[in-house]
Design a protein around this motif. Structure first.
Motif, PDB file in Angstrom:
ATOM      1  N   ILE A 211       0.848  -1.190   0.000  1.00 37.83           N
ATOM      2  CA  ILE A 211       0.000   0.000   0.000  1.00 37.83           C
ATOM      3  C   ILE A 211       0.886   1.242   0.000  1.00 37.83           C
ATOM      4  O   ILE A 211       1.790   1.368   0.819  1.00 37.83           O
ATOM      5  N   ASP A 212       0.660   2.152  -0.924  1.00 37.91           N
ATOM      6  CA  ASP A 212       1.282   3.472  -0.928  1.00 37.91           C
ATOM      7  C   ASP A 212       0.185   4.496  -0.696  1.00 37.91           C
ATOM      8  O   ASP A 212      -0.818   4.497  -1.413  1.00 37.91           O
ATOM      9  N   ILE A 213       0.357   5.344   0.300  1.00 41.42           N
ATOM     10  CA  ILE A 213      -0.678   6.314   0.662  1.00 41.42           C
ATOM     11  C   ILE A 213      -0.191   7.724   0.348  1.00 41.42           C
ATOM     12  O   ILE A 213       0.920   8.106   0.723  1.00 41.42           O
ATOM     13  N   ILE A 214      -1.006   8.477  -0.340  1.00 41.23           N
ATOM     14  CA  ILE A 214      -0.748   9.885  -0.602  1.00 41.23           C
ATOM     15  C   ILE A 214      -1.916  10.684  -0.046  1.00 41.23           C
ATOM     16  O   ILE A 214      -3.067  10.435  -0.405  1.00 41.23           O
ATOM     17  N   GLN A 215      -1.641  11.625   0.850  1.00 39.54           N
ATOM     18  CA  GLN A 215      -2.699  12.447   1.432  1.00 39.54           C
ATOM     19  C   GLN A 215      -2.867  13.712   0.600  1.00 39.54           C
ATOM     20  O   GLN A 215      -1.903  14.422   0.321  1.00 39.54           O
ATOM     21  N   LEU A 216      -4.094  13.990   0.198  1.00 40.14           N
ATOM     22  CA  LEU A 216      -4.397  15.205  -0.566  1.00 40.14           C
ATOM     23  C   LEU A 216      -4.962  16.269   0.377  1.00 40.14           C
ATOM     24  O   LEU A 216      -5.814  15.982   1.215  1.00 40.14           O
ATOM     25  N   LYS A 217      -4.472  17.472   0.207  1.00 45.67           N
ATOM     26  CA  LYS A 217      -4.916  18.573   1.063  1.00 45.67           C
ATOM     27  C   LYS A 217      -5.185  19.809   0.224  1.00 45.67           C
ATOM     28  O   LYS A 217      -4.365  20.191  -0.600  1.00 45.67           O
ATOM     29  N   LYS A 218      -6.339  20.413   0.445  1.00 41.98           N
ATOM     30  CA  LYS A 218      -6.689  21.654  -0.255  1.00 41.98           C
ATOM     31  C   LYS A 218      -6.433  22.853   0.649  1.00 41.98           C
ATOM     32  O   LYS A 218      -6.683  22.801   1.852  1.00 41.98           O
ATOM     33  N   GLN A 219      -5.961  23.917   0.042  1.00 42.84           N
ATOM     34  CA  GLN A 219      -5.702  25.138   0.800  1.00 42.84           C
ATOM     35  C   GLN A 219      -6.226  26.331   0.023  1.00 42.84           C
ATOM     36  O   GLN A 219      -5.935  26.492  -1.160  1.00 42.84           O
ATOM     37  N   GLU A 220      -7.019  27.167   0.681  1.00 47.50           N
ATOM     38  CA  GLU A 220      -7.552  28.368   0.041  1.00 47.50           C
ATOM     39  C   GLU A 220      -6.479  29.448   0.006  1.00 47.50           C
ATOM     40  O   GLU A 220      -5.766  29.682   0.993  1.00 47.50           O
ATOM     41  N   LEU A 221      -6.368  30.132  -1.112  1.00 47.61           N
ATOM     42  CA  LEU A 221      -5.390  31.191  -1.288  1.00 47.61           C
ATOM     43  C   LEU A 221      -6.026  32.552  -0.990  1.00 47.61           C
ATOM     44  O   LEU A 221      -7.257  32.708  -1.060  1.00 47.61           O
ATOM     45  N   PRO A 222      -5.211  33.551  -0.644  1.00 54.20           N
ATOM     46  CA  PRO A 222      -5.764  34.886  -0.311  1.00 54.20           C
ATOM     47  C   PRO A 222      -6.632  35.479  -1.420  1.00 54.20           C
ATOM     48  O   PRO A 222      -7.616  36.158  -1.158  1.00 54.20           O
ATOM     49  N   GLY A 223      -6.280  35.197  -2.688  1.00 49.83           N
ATOM     50  CA  GLY A 223      -7.041  35.771  -3.786  1.00 49.83           C
ATOM     51  C   GLY A 223      -8.342  35.047  -4.079  1.00 49.83           C
ATOM     52  O   GLY A 223      -9.053  35.384  -5.016  1.00 49.83           O
ATOM     53  N   GLY A 224      -8.641  34.036  -3.280  1.00 53.05           N
ATOM     54  CA  GLY A 224      -9.887  33.307  -3.474  1.00 53.05           C
ATOM     55  C   GLY A 224      -9.733  31.994  -4.217  1.00 53.05           C
ATOM     56  O   GLY A 224     -10.680  31.225  -4.339  1.00 53.05           O
ATOM     57  N   GLY A 225      -8.525  31.726  -4.717  1.00 49.62           N
ATOM     58  CA  GLY A 225      -8.304  30.459  -5.409  1.00 49.62           C
ATOM     59  C   GLY A 225      -8.082  29.320  -4.434  1.00 49.62           C
ATOM     60  O   GLY A 225      -7.997  29.505  -3.217  1.00 49.62           O
ATOM     61  N   VAL A 226      -8.018  28.112  -4.971  1.00 51.16           N
ATOM     62  CA  VAL A 226      -7.777  26.917  -4.165  1.00 51.16           C
ATOM     63  C   VAL A 226      -6.636  26.134  -4.787  1.00 51.16           C
ATOM     64  O   VAL A 226      -6.587  25.959  -6.007  1.00 51.16           O
TER      65      VAL A 226
END
Length: 242
Positions: A211-226
């Motif tokens: 098993i290889d695990i990759i964790q995905l994480k989203k982060q909101e940017l100051p300009g409103g992007g992700v």
């Protein structure tokens, strides 16, 4: 000339039908065995198949010359009748489709999936029945025949061709016992399984080799992007997305 062409077609096509019919029967038996493999669950599935009455005479034509000639004559009569009744020019593709419908062994069989749940009487599985199942049971109802078909497809592929299965947000609402059963089935037929799952990952099961695990994480940017990051071995890799 027509009789000669028909005889040549008969001689050429029935060896092909014989091989195809053998493959169809093997696939149906594999579907049955795979689907009926799990006998420990309260929800069990069964596959039944039999020759459709209108096609019941056709397997005999695979080996019998007289039966072959009779079958081809019947198909010829059917095609001629269709052409004579048609008010428009009949395309070659239409005639081909009519012939293949009669001579395609996979069309000769009626297949049904049956089930037993919580010791209730065995019954044919319908969409209405599936709608009454729990979430985990519905997953089983969909995944079990699907994985059986994967197994059949793999048997028809080149041996050195990789078999890869990808799923998005799989097993979200399944209990661990159901997840382990489905994972074992997937790992049995696939060379590589790529899946997105909620935080926590998947359990190691008997058929798992790595098993290889990759964790995905989203982060909101100051300009409103992700922006999305992949976290693996303390490395941060930016994933570009639209």
């Amino acid at each position: 000339m027509f009789e000669s062409a028909k005889n040549n077609l008969t001689a050429d096509i029935f060896p092909i039908i014989k091989r195809k019919h053998k493959s169809v029967k093997e696939s149906l038996q594999k579907l049955k065995e795979y689907t009926e493999d799990n006998k420990t669950s309260m929800l069990q599935f069964f596959v039944e198949y039999q020759l459709d009455d209108k096609h019941a005479h056709k397997p005999a034509a695979i080996e019998d010359i007289n039966a072959q000639n009779e079958l081809m004559s019947n198909i010829n009569d059917k095609v001629l009748e269709f052409i004579n009744k048609s008010s428009e020019v009949v395309e070659t593709s239409t005639i081909e489709a009519m012939i293949l419908e009669d001579l395609e062994p996979s069309e000769w069989y009626d297949v049904s999936i049956e089930y037993i749940n919580n010791n209730k009487p065995r019954a044919v599985l319908t969409t209405e029945d599936v709608s009454t199942f729990s979430t985990g049971e519905r997953f089983r109802a969909y995944y079990t025949p699907l994985l059986a078909l994967f197994d059949i497809l793999k048997s028809q592929m080149r041996e050195d061709a990789p078999f890869i299965i990808l799923m998005d947000e799989a097993f979200d609402t399944l209990d661990e016992k159901q997840v382990k059963y489905i994972l074992n089935s997937i790992n049995t037929v696939s060379d590589l399984f790529i899946v997105t799952v909620p935080k926590g990952g998947l359990p190691m099961v008997e058929k798992t080799t790595r098993i290889d695990i990759i964790q995905l994480k989203k982060q909101e940017l100051p300009g409103g992007g992700v922006i999305t990051y992949a976290l693996r071995n303390n490395l941060f890799e930016e994933i570009e997305n639209d």
